[in-house]
Design an enzyme around this catalytic site. Structure first.
Site, PDB file in Angstrom:
ATOM      1  N   GLU A   1       0.831  -1.218   0.000  1.00 20.18           N
ATOM      2  CA  GLU A   1       0.000   0.000   0.000  1.00 20.18           C
ATOM      3  C   GLU A   1       0.866   1.270   0.000  1.00 20.18           C
ATOM      4  O   GLU A   1       1.047   1.899   1.043  1.00 20.18           O
ATOM      5  CB  GLU A   1      -0.964   0.026   1.194  1.00 20.18           C
ATOM      6  CG  GLU A   1      -1.913   1.217   1.136  1.00 20.18           C
ATOM      7  CD  GLU A   1      -2.852   1.323   2.344  1.00 20.18           C
ATOM      8  OE1 GLU A   1      -3.747   2.178   2.297  1.00 20.18           O
ATOM      9  OE2 GLU A   1      -2.671   0.578   3.309  1.00 20.18           O
TER      10      GLU A   1
ATOM     11  N   LYS B   1      -2.732  -2.083  -2.971  1.00 18.99           N
ATOM     12  CA  LYS B   1      -3.778  -1.182  -2.480  1.00 18.99           C
ATOM     13  C   LYS B   1      -3.328   0.235  -2.795  1.00 18.99           C
ATOM     14  O   LYS B   1      -2.335   0.720  -2.251  1.00 18.99           O
ATOM     15  CB  LYS B   1      -4.016  -1.372  -0.973  1.00 18.99           C
ATOM     16  CG  LYS B   1      -5.127  -0.466  -0.426  1.00 18.99           C
ATOM     17  CD  LYS B   1      -5.548  -0.849   0.975  1.00 18.99           C
ATOM     18  CE  LYS B   1      -6.595   0.132   1.503  1.00 18.99           C
ATOM     19  NZ  LYS B   1      -7.159  -0.264   2.793  1.00 18.99           N
TER      20      LYS B   1
END
Length: 296
Positions: A178, A215
């Site tokens: 992420e 993500k």
């Protein structure tokens, strides 16, 4: 088919989104305040985390929080180690709700440098990963943040994310990388172009059979991450809401057909501790449906 294989298949092709239930110490007071629980309502960290756990348990047990629309959930370490109605949370998620459990493993962010905030060191990571694996966790998530289109900083952040990912893979888990791009960045679109190229470069170094997930912030240019989503090493690309409202995040997500949602604030928007169970389930169900529709 083993649970691991079923979870992998659900992550790869399941219709729905991943719920982010992983607010940690720093973001917990704000999340509780939005839920109607103020600092004056609890005393010290233990009571604060208990109030947060009660909120998460209420979400997980709600009528609409099932694999029909929610295919995965990211947990905070304390939540993984806790129970709901006497059942370990990861067990309950998978065996009773059909939802694949993930664990947030990062320890927060370093100070900003080169336009980015790197991950803080993660001492004891291997032990944590072994514990997570033993408790039925499928994968992990670690978040770092990009504030500017600084090529050197972005290259460093992606390299660090992949370094952690290799440790996670070695432990038998699937990492969600992420590297968030700040939605308020003046150079957001440019930063995302650099980020996409850096991620693609690192994906090409992964061995066959190594699965990762990404993500990412909803991009300024719709479809920017379609190529990453199609990469053979990528199980799924999920989108973070990054501070956008549920409506705006869902609208932007609908423009990116290769991404599904992994929202936290957008999921809990409008929920309040004082609601009856019927009111709570209706409000949460509305949010779940909105995010689901944008994801599919």
């Amino acid at each position: 088919m083993s649970d691991q294989s079923k979870m992998r298949e659900q992550m790869k092709s399941g219709a729905g989104f991943i719920a982010a239930l992983d607010q940690s110490g720093g973001s917990t007071p704000k999340a509780l305040s939005l839920y109607g629980v103020e600092p004056s309502d609890y005393s010290g960290d233990e009571e604060m985390f208990r109030a947060m756990h009660d909120m998460r348990a209420r979400i997980i047990l709600a009528d609409d929080f099932t694999s029909d629309k929610v295919i995965g959930a990211i947990l905070f370490e304390r939540t993984m180690n806790d129970t709901i109605n006497g059942t370990p949370v990861a067990d309950l998620l998978w065996n009773q709700r059909g939802v694949v459990p993930f664990l947030k493993i990062d320890k927060g962010l370093e100070e900003q440098g080169d336009g980015v905030q790197m991950l803080k060191p993660m001492p004891g990571l291997e032990a944590l990963l072994a514990e997570a694996k033993s408790k039925g966790i499928f994968g992990t998530k670690e978040r770092s943040v990009i504030h500017e289109a600084n090529a050197q900083g972005i290259a460093a952040i992606v390299a660090q994310q992949f370094e952690v990912a290799r440790t996670v893979v070695a432990a038998g888990l699937v990492p969600i990388l992420e590297p968030e791009v700040n939605i308020h960045s003046d150079s957001k679109a440019e930063a995302e172009e650099i980020l996409e190229a850096e991620i693609a470069k690192h994906l090409n170094t992964l061995d066959d059979g190594v699965d990762v997930m990404l993500k990412l912030t909803l991009p300024s240019k719709p479809g920017l991450y379609d190529g990453l989503a199609a990469h053979p090493r990528v199980l799924r690309v999920v989108a973070l809401s990054g501070g956008y409202s549920t409506d705006v995040a869902s609208e932007k997500l609908a423009q990116n057909s290769s991404m599904i949602a992994s929202f936290s604030r957008a999921l809990t928007e409008g929920l309040n501790v004082g609601m009856t169970d019927a009111e709570f389930n209706a409000a949460l169900g509305g949010n779940i449906d909105k995010i689901y529709q944008a994801s599919v």
